[in-house]
Design a protein around this motif. Sequence first.
Motif, PDB file in Angstrom:
ATOM      1  N   ALA A  57       0.820  -1.213   0.000  1.00 55.23           N
ATOM      2  CA  ALA A  57       0.000   0.000   0.000  1.00 55.23           C
ATOM      3  C   ALA A  57       0.848   1.255   0.000  1.00 55.23           C
ATOM      4  CB  ALA A  57      -0.927  -0.001   1.216  1.00 55.23           C
ATOM      5  N   ARG A  58       2.137   1.128   0.389  1.00 55.83           N
ATOM      6  CA  ARG A  58       2.985   2.302   0.579  1.00 55.83           C
ATOM      7  C   ARG A  58       4.218   2.298  -0.321  1.00 55.83           C
ATOM      8  NH1 ARG A  58       0.776   0.498   5.429  1.00 55.83           N
ATOM      9  NH2 ARG A  58      -0.096   2.146   6.763  1.00 55.83           N
ATOM     10  N   LEU A  59       4.362   1.293  -1.162  1.00 53.15           N
ATOM     11  CA  LEU A  59       5.546   1.154  -1.992  1.00 53.15           C
ATOM     12  C   LEU A  59       5.302   1.801  -3.354  1.00 53.15           C
ATOM     13  CD1 LEU A  59       8.265  -0.244  -1.382  1.00 53.15           C
ATOM     14  CD2 LEU A  59       7.414  -2.220  -2.654  1.00 53.15           C
ATOM     15  N   ALA A  60       6.278   2.596  -3.809  1.00 51.07           N
ATOM     16  CA  ALA A  60       6.117   3.281  -5.091  1.00 51.07           C
ATOM     17  C   ALA A  60       5.975   2.277  -6.230  1.00 51.07           C
ATOM     18  CB  ALA A  60       7.307   4.206  -5.338  1.00 51.07           C
ATOM     19  N   ASP A  61       6.783   1.230  -6.210  1.00 51.02           N
ATOM     20  CA  ASP A  61       6.703   0.179  -7.222  1.00 51.02           C
ATOM     21  C   ASP A  61       6.066  -1.045  -6.584  1.00 51.02           C
ATOM     22  OD1 ASP A  61       6.966  -1.571  -9.291  1.00 51.02           O
ATOM     23  OD2 ASP A  61       9.160  -1.544  -9.367  1.00 51.02           O
ATOM     24  N   ALA A  63       4.591  -3.531  -7.714  1.00 48.03           N
ATOM     25  CA  ALA A  63       4.807  -4.816  -8.373  1.00 48.03           C
ATOM     26  C   ALA A  63       5.947  -5.594  -7.731  1.00 48.03           C
ATOM     27  CB  ALA A  63       5.098  -4.597  -9.860  1.00 48.03           C
ATOM     28  N   GLN A  64       6.853  -4.893  -7.030  1.00 48.35           N
ATOM     29  CA  GLN A  64       8.000  -5.541  -6.399  1.00 48.35           C
ATOM     30  C   GLN A  64       7.753  -5.891  -4.929  1.00 48.35           C
ATOM     31  OE1 GLN A  64      10.893  -6.376  -8.077  1.00 48.35           O
ATOM     32  NE2 GLN A  64       9.611  -5.810  -9.820  1.00 48.35           N
ATOM     33  N   THR A 370      -7.513  -1.448  -8.314  1.00 43.64           N
ATOM     34  CA  THR A 370      -6.800  -1.937  -9.494  1.00 43.64           C
ATOM     35  C   THR A 370      -5.316  -2.122  -9.194  1.00 43.64           C
ATOM     36  OG1 THR A 370      -8.367  -0.857 -10.980  1.00 43.64           O
ATOM     37  CG2 THR A 370      -6.205  -1.425 -11.892  1.00 43.64           C
ATOM     38  N   ARG A 371      -4.736  -1.173  -8.490  1.00 42.45           N
ATOM     39  CA  ARG A 371      -3.316  -1.252  -8.129  1.00 42.45           C
ATOM     40  C   ARG A 371      -3.048  -2.485  -7.272  1.00 42.45           C
ATOM     41  NH1 ARG A 371      -0.384   1.124  -3.762  1.00 42.45           N
ATOM     42  NH2 ARG A 371       1.781   1.604  -4.308  1.00 42.45           N
TER      43      ARG A 371
END
Length: 395
Positions: A57-61, A63-64, A370-371
Amino acid sequence: MGGETRRYIDPTERRSRLALRHRLTPDTRAASPEEVAGSLVALHGTDPATVYLAVGARLADAAQTVARTERALYTDGTLLRMHGMRHTVFVFPADLTAVVHASTGLTIAARERATLLKDMAKAGAPDAAWLTAVEESALAALARRGQATAVELALDEPRLKEQFGYATGKSYAGTHTVSTRLLKVLGLEGKVVRGRPLGSWTSNQFRWAVAPGHPQLAVPEAQSTLLGRWLACCGPATEADLKWWTGWKVTDVRRALAAIGAREVTVDEGPAYVTADDAGPVAAPAEPWAALLPALDPTAMGWRQRDWYLAPDLRAPLFDYSGNVGPTVWWNGRVVGAWAQRPDGDLTWRALVPGGVGREAETAIDAEVTRLRTWLGPARVTPRMRTPAERELSG
């Protein structure tokens, strides 16, 4: 902490502080799981999935999320899962393990070991010397293996499989295995830590490993450090908030506040505290923001007094009978609803505030859905602590 005029910090500013310091706005998201954990002091770890969902919820990327969090926990050792405040499992930055152990773990560990020995004595089980021998043998076996489950350790030290009854005659009477209770005590004493789980990142079955060494700190020093770190990300907080979050005696809280030179301010609930250099105003986030936070998220659970971000009417659907929060939907610093994952993997949410949340909020929340759906992929996540809203939404 007194003398000067106390500044009033209203709920709007408190929500701004929460948004910015907990990395919940798009422009404050973190570059790594370590940054997320450092910003929050601790990630709630009772439910393994919470750690990853809180990071994602707090990570810029996002997907990682899984790969980088697993690396931090199990390869680099920059994050560590251990017991901490309120006798609860958390994931901490590695540089805080000595602080948590001295400030909180030692007291809990002494109490837990005494309780174990008392329960064993009541059940007619072997004495403390026997338990010490089993402990030393188990730690040696764990050192040889590197990581192991309790079942695997019992192959090397069969006495771990022995059982004893507890609470005889009570409605909650049952049987404990030595390994279950002893490994918990050793974890609290800082001798073992939870290692890589069996199965995926959502698994509740963990291996154990010998804990890495760390410096031994004086209790007052450790308490002051921990309180200062937490106030920096969660201040202002009332004395009730601080006592609840740490699990300490009020005298310990007050001593630590004095040691760090905490500034006294005022919030709607009464007197509260911030760090010495944090009494000035904080600007609002540049843009409105939405977030989907998991069950037991450290933001949702961060304070004992929560009316400034969570309306009292929402507690019944969002919390279980033990006071554990379920998955929450946030809009501009307030909890406005709940979300869940259905058995087919789809994510759904519902506003729980009267009149709904409006078109702008719905659009932003849908984007967060969606994210989350994108980085979750095929994973299925069911909270360990089920709440009425989550159960209903998950179907």
